[in-house]
Write a protein that holds these residues in place. Structure first.
Motif, PDB file in Angstrom:
ATOM      1  N   ASN A 355       0.845  -1.197   0.000  1.00 22.63           N
ATOM      2  CA  ASN A 355       0.000   0.000   0.000  1.00 22.63           C
ATOM      3  C   ASN A 355       0.879   1.244   0.000  1.00 22.63           C
ATOM      4  O   ASN A 355       1.099   1.890   1.029  1.00 22.63           O
ATOM      5  CB  ASN A 355      -0.947  -0.051   1.202  1.00 22.63           C
ATOM      6  CG  ASN A 355      -1.902  -1.226   1.113  1.00 22.63           C
ATOM      7  OD1 ASN A 355      -2.555  -1.440   0.100  1.00 22.63           O
ATOM      8  ND2 ASN A 355      -1.971  -2.024   2.166  1.00 22.63           N
ATOM      9  N   VAL A 356       1.389   1.584  -1.190  1.00 24.50           N
ATOM     10  CA  VAL A 356       2.458   2.568  -1.326  1.00 24.50           C
ATOM     11  C   VAL A 356       2.015   3.980  -0.948  1.00 24.50           C
ATOM     12  O   VAL A 356       2.781   4.744  -0.358  1.00 24.50           O
ATOM     13  CB  VAL A 356       3.057   2.549  -2.748  1.00 24.50           C
ATOM     14  CG1 VAL A 356       3.793   1.247  -2.994  1.00 24.50           C
ATOM     15  CG2 VAL A 356       1.982   2.766  -3.813  1.00 24.50           C
ATOM     16  N   TYR A 357       0.780   4.341  -1.271  1.00 21.64           N
ATOM     17  CA  TYR A 357       0.310   5.686  -0.932  1.00 21.64           C
ATOM     18  C   TYR A 357       0.108   5.819   0.574  1.00 21.64           C
ATOM     19  O   TYR A 357       0.377   6.872   1.161  1.00 21.64           O
ATOM     20  CB  TYR A 357      -0.982   6.013  -1.688  1.00 21.64           C
ATOM     21  CG  TYR A 357      -0.793   6.089  -3.188  1.00 21.64           C
ATOM     22  CD1 TYR A 357      -0.167   7.183  -3.781  1.00 21.64           C
ATOM     23  CD2 TYR A 357      -1.223   5.049  -4.017  1.00 21.64           C
ATOM     24  CE1 TYR A 357       0.020   7.251  -5.149  1.00 21.64           C
ATOM     25  CE2 TYR A 357      -1.034   5.104  -5.394  1.00 21.64           C
ATOM     26  CZ  TYR A 357      -0.414   6.200  -5.950  1.00 21.64           C
ATOM     27  OH  TYR A 357      -0.221   6.261  -7.316  1.00 21.64           O
ATOM     28  N   THR A 358      -0.327   4.755   1.191  1.00 24.27           N
ATOM     29  CA  THR A 358      -0.461   4.745   2.648  1.00 24.27           C
ATOM     30  C   THR A 358       0.911   4.864   3.296  1.00 24.27           C
ATOM     31  O   THR A 358       1.099   5.630   4.257  1.00 24.27           O
ATOM     32  CB  THR A 358      -1.149   3.446   3.117  1.00 24.27           C
ATOM     33  OG1 THR A 358      -2.418   3.336   2.474  1.00 24.27           O
ATOM     34  CG2 THR A 358      -1.346   3.446   4.619  1.00 24.27           C
ATOM     35  N   MET A 359       1.880   4.129   2.771  1.00 21.88           N
ATOM     36  CA  MET A 359       3.230   4.195   3.322  1.00 21.88           C
ATOM     37  C   MET A 359       3.844   5.581   3.141  1.00 21.88           C
ATOM     38  O   MET A 359       4.569   6.077   4.016  1.00 21.88           O
ATOM     39  CB  MET A 359       4.119   3.122   2.681  1.00 21.88           C
ATOM     40  CG  MET A 359       3.814   1.710   3.147  1.00 21.88           C
ATOM     41  SD  MET A 359       4.093   1.504   4.928  1.00 21.88           S
ATOM     42  CE  MET A 359       3.436  -0.131   5.189  1.00 21.88           C
ATOM     43  N   GLU A 360       3.546   6.222   2.019  1.00 22.19           N
ATOM     44  CA  GLU A 360       4.025   7.598   1.819  1.00 22.19           C
ATOM     45  C   GLU A 360       3.475   8.524   2.902  1.00 22.19           C
ATOM     46  O   GLU A 360       4.196   9.377   3.439  1.00 22.19           O
ATOM     47  CB  GLU A 360       3.590   8.113   0.437  1.00 22.19           C
ATOM     48  CG  GLU A 360       4.427   7.592  -0.714  1.00 22.19           C
ATOM     49  CD  GLU A 360       3.939   8.134  -2.058  1.00 22.19           C
ATOM     50  OE1 GLU A 360       3.061   9.037  -2.062  1.00 22.19           O
ATOM     51  OE2 GLU A 360       4.419   7.646  -3.094  1.00 22.19           O
ATOM     52  N   GLN A 361       2.200   8.351   3.216  1.00 20.50           N
ATOM     53  CA  GLN A 361       1.596   9.157   4.275  1.00 20.50           C
ATOM     54  C   GLN A 361       2.245   8.873   5.630  1.00 20.50           C
ATOM     55  O   GLN A 361       2.500   9.792   6.417  1.00 20.50           O
ATOM     56  CB  GLN A 361       0.094   8.873   4.354  1.00 20.50           C
ATOM     57  CG  GLN A 361      -0.708   9.486   3.221  1.00 20.50           C
ATOM     58  CD  GLN A 361      -0.639  11.008   3.221  1.00 20.50           C
ATOM     59  OE1 GLN A 361      -0.968  11.662   4.208  1.00 20.50           O
ATOM     60  NE2 GLN A 361      -0.187  11.570   2.114  1.00 20.50           N
ATOM     61  N   MET A 362       2.517   7.607   5.898  1.00 21.38           N
ATOM     62  CA  MET A 362       3.175   7.253   7.155  1.00 21.38           C
ATOM     63  C   MET A 362       4.542   7.922   7.251  1.00 21.38           C
ATOM     64  O   MET A 362       4.917   8.465   8.289  1.00 21.38           O
ATOM     65  CB  MET A 362       3.323   5.736   7.262  1.00 21.38           C
ATOM     66  CG  MET A 362       2.011   4.988   7.403  1.00 21.38           C
ATOM     67  SD  MET A 362       1.214   5.253   9.001  1.00 21.38           S
ATOM     68  CE  MET A 362       2.219   4.211  10.062  1.00 21.38           C
ATOM     69  N   ASN A 363       5.279   7.880   6.153  1.00 19.13           N
ATOM     70  CA  ASN A 363       6.598   8.501   6.118  1.00 19.13           C
ATOM     71  C   ASN A 363       6.529  10.005   6.344  1.00 19.13           C
ATOM     72  O   ASN A 363       7.338  10.585   7.079  1.00 19.13           O
ATOM     73  CB  ASN A 363       7.272   8.179   4.783  1.00 19.13           C
ATOM     74  CG  ASN A 363       8.778   8.383   4.824  1.00 19.13           C
ATOM     75  OD1 ASN A 363       9.336   9.083   3.995  1.00 19.13           O
ATOM     76  ND2 ASN A 363       9.452   7.783   5.792  1.00 19.13           N
ATOM     77  N   LYS A 364       5.519  10.634   5.759  1.00 20.85           N
ATOM     78  CA  LYS A 364       5.329  12.081   5.942  1.00 20.85           C
ATOM     79  C   LYS A 364       5.014  12.430   7.396  1.00 20.85           C
ATOM     80  O   LYS A 364       5.275  13.551   7.847  1.00 20.85           O
ATOM     81  CB  LYS A 364       4.202  12.588   5.040  1.00 20.85           C
ATOM     82  CG  LYS A 364       4.581  12.687   3.566  1.00 20.85           C
ATOM     83  CD  LYS A 364       3.417  13.174   2.735  1.00 20.85           C
ATOM     84  CE  LYS A 364       3.796  13.247   1.250  1.00 20.85           C
ATOM     85  NZ  LYS A 364       2.650  13.675   0.397  1.00 20.85           N
ATOM     86  N   HIS A 365       4.433  11.452   8.118  1.00 17.21           N
ATOM     87  CA  HIS A 365       4.116  11.682   9.527  1.00 17.21           C
ATOM     88  C   HIS A 365       5.224  11.176  10.455  1.00 17.21           C
ATOM     89  O   HIS A 365       5.002  10.984  11.658  1.00 17.21           O
ATOM     90  CB  HIS A 365       2.789  11.011   9.880  1.00 17.21           C
ATOM     91  CG  HIS A 365       1.597  11.778   9.404  1.00 17.21           C
ATOM     92  ND1 HIS A 365       1.108  11.698   8.115  1.00 17.21           N
ATOM     93  CD2 HIS A 365       0.783  12.665  10.039  1.00 17.21           C
ATOM     94  CE1 HIS A 365       0.046  12.486   7.987  1.00 17.21           C
ATOM     95  NE2 HIS A 365      -0.163  13.075   9.132  1.00 17.21           N
TER      96      HIS A 365
END
Length: 418
Positions: A355-365
């Motif tokens: 879930n790459v878009y979810t992981m991007e959000q996690m990284n941003k947080h």
């Protein structure tokens, strides 16, 4: 042998013990004809699923003692009285053509295996010969999702009343483990064995989240009924403090919305993962706040889960499953358990890498993205990171219909200082 007093007062307290069930032949023991009956929309490739699960379990074991259902079941079957009682309960619960005498004659190891993987139907009479069934006791295809059949809530274990009969044996096995294994000290609460039981009660662990010692989140939809939540409500004593249950209505379709933890999970003291269209945006699915104060019950509607929790003293910022830009990406990643995270400790979680878009959000947080394979093998030293996602490669496991939280049954966590 270490003993454990059951204690889960939050979703994010540092993990001190967890039960899992590595997928075995029971996952493979189905055909396209019976996959839907087994609650699957597809058939998994077992060898790939086992490899992915191995990385998941190894990473989990780096954080806390990890126990297998099969081994715990085998331990309790060594007690003849427990063995006979469990088999009697299974026979009472399922329409089976299995032989009680045959099962009792098996070794503890072999009986544990057959109770999980299925008991082949021996066609030794005409009725059995005519039967189209392959199994006298069907395989437990869904048991690698150990979350649903038993829930540690504070110092007790609530036994699931499964919405589908095909999963009923899972709950019986988990109750036998918590009632009789010498490693566990707890009291089980089984709706089926309660004086107030009625057949409309259903409760599954994917719908029950322990937000704080005094706050439960419970989803209601296809798997947990309003009657099931009323049963939980009846069990809550509020003589010493006010208790809260926040109930979230869920859609009946698609099947990816089967449990609350498919749209909402906790990540940290101040972060939660949400599927925005259901949890945050106005829609027809109610968020209901039940307050129990000195025996008095008050029920009212709330805007959404996050706002309700924050009004109760939390300080939660939502992270969006599938990102913030594309509704199609949100829906696609939610389908593959993109909102289904499991907390190993505050700010330390497990989830699917796909879930790459979810992981991007996690990284941003502020979450570092670590490979489960690297964590499990020791290639990555988790002690060097304060906040991270252990990312599990998942091509087959998500197709079973669940994520990291679904595949774990935590029974002990350290307390949180809020």
């Amino acid at each position: 042998m270490d003993t454990y007093q059951i204690r889960v007062n939050s979703e994010i307290g540092e993990l001190e013990g967890v039960i899992v069930h590595s997928p075995g032949k029971e996952v493979e023991n189905m055909t396209p004809k019976n996959a839907e009956r087994a609650l699957y929309s597809d058939i998994l490739n077992l060898s790939v699923a086992q490899k992915e699960y191995g990385h998941f379990k190894n990473a989990l074991a780096k954080h806390a003692p990890t126990f297998e259902v099969r081994e715990l079941l085998q331990d309790v079957l060594s007690n003849q009285r427990v063995k006979e009682t469990l088999i009697d309960h299974i026979f009472d619960n399922e329409h089976t053509m299995a032989s009680r005498h045959f099962l009792l004659g098996l070794s503890d190891e072999e009986l544990a295996r057959q109770l999980l993987e299925g008991v082949i139907l021996v066609k030794d009479n005409l009725t059995k010969y005519f039967s189209k069934e392959r199994y006298a006791l069907r395989p437990l295809h869904n048991f690698f999702f150990t979350r649903d059949a038993a829930m540690a809530v504070r110092d007790k274990v609530l036994i699931g009343r499964m919405a589908n009969q095909v999963r009923g044996r899972e709950a019986l096995i988990m109750q036998a483990i918590f009632d009789y294994h010498p490693m566990f000290r707890t009291q089980t609460v089984n709706p089926v064995q309660h004086a107030t039981f009625n057949d409309k009660i259903s409760i599954e662990g994917g719908d029950v989240l322990v937000a704080r010692e005094d706050v439960l989140l419970i989803g209601t939809g296809t798997r947990t009924s309003s009657q099931g939540i009323d049963f939980i409500l009846e069990q809550i004593e509020s003589k010493e403090q006010v208790r809260h249950i926040i109930v979230q209505e869920l859609p009946e379709t698609p099947e990816s919305f089967i449990h609350l933890d498919m749209v909402f999970t906790f990540l940290d003291k101040n972060k939660c993962m949400v599927f925005e269209p259901i949890v945050m945006k106005p829609n027809r699915y109610q968020t209901v706040h039940i307050t129990i104060d000195n025996g008095k019950v008050n029920i009212k509607n709330e805007k959404n889960i996050v706002e309700c929790l924050n009004n109760l003293g939390f300080d939660l910022e939502p992270v969006f499953c599938g990102g913030t830009k594309d509704p199609w990406a949100q829906e696609r990643e939610q389908w593959h358990s993109g909102a289904n995270f499991f907390a190993l400790a505050p700010g330390k979680v497990l989830g699917y890498a796909r879930n790459v878009y979810t992981m991007e959000q996690m990284n941003k947080h502020g979450f570092e993205i670590l490979s489960a394979e690297d964590v499990g093998s020791g290639k990555v030293d988790i002690s060097k990171y304060e906040k991270y996602v252990v990312a599990v490669e998942g091509s087959e496991l998500p197709r079973g219909g669940g994520g990291a939280r679904c595949m774990t049954m935590p029974f002990k966590r350290k307390p949180i200082t809020w």
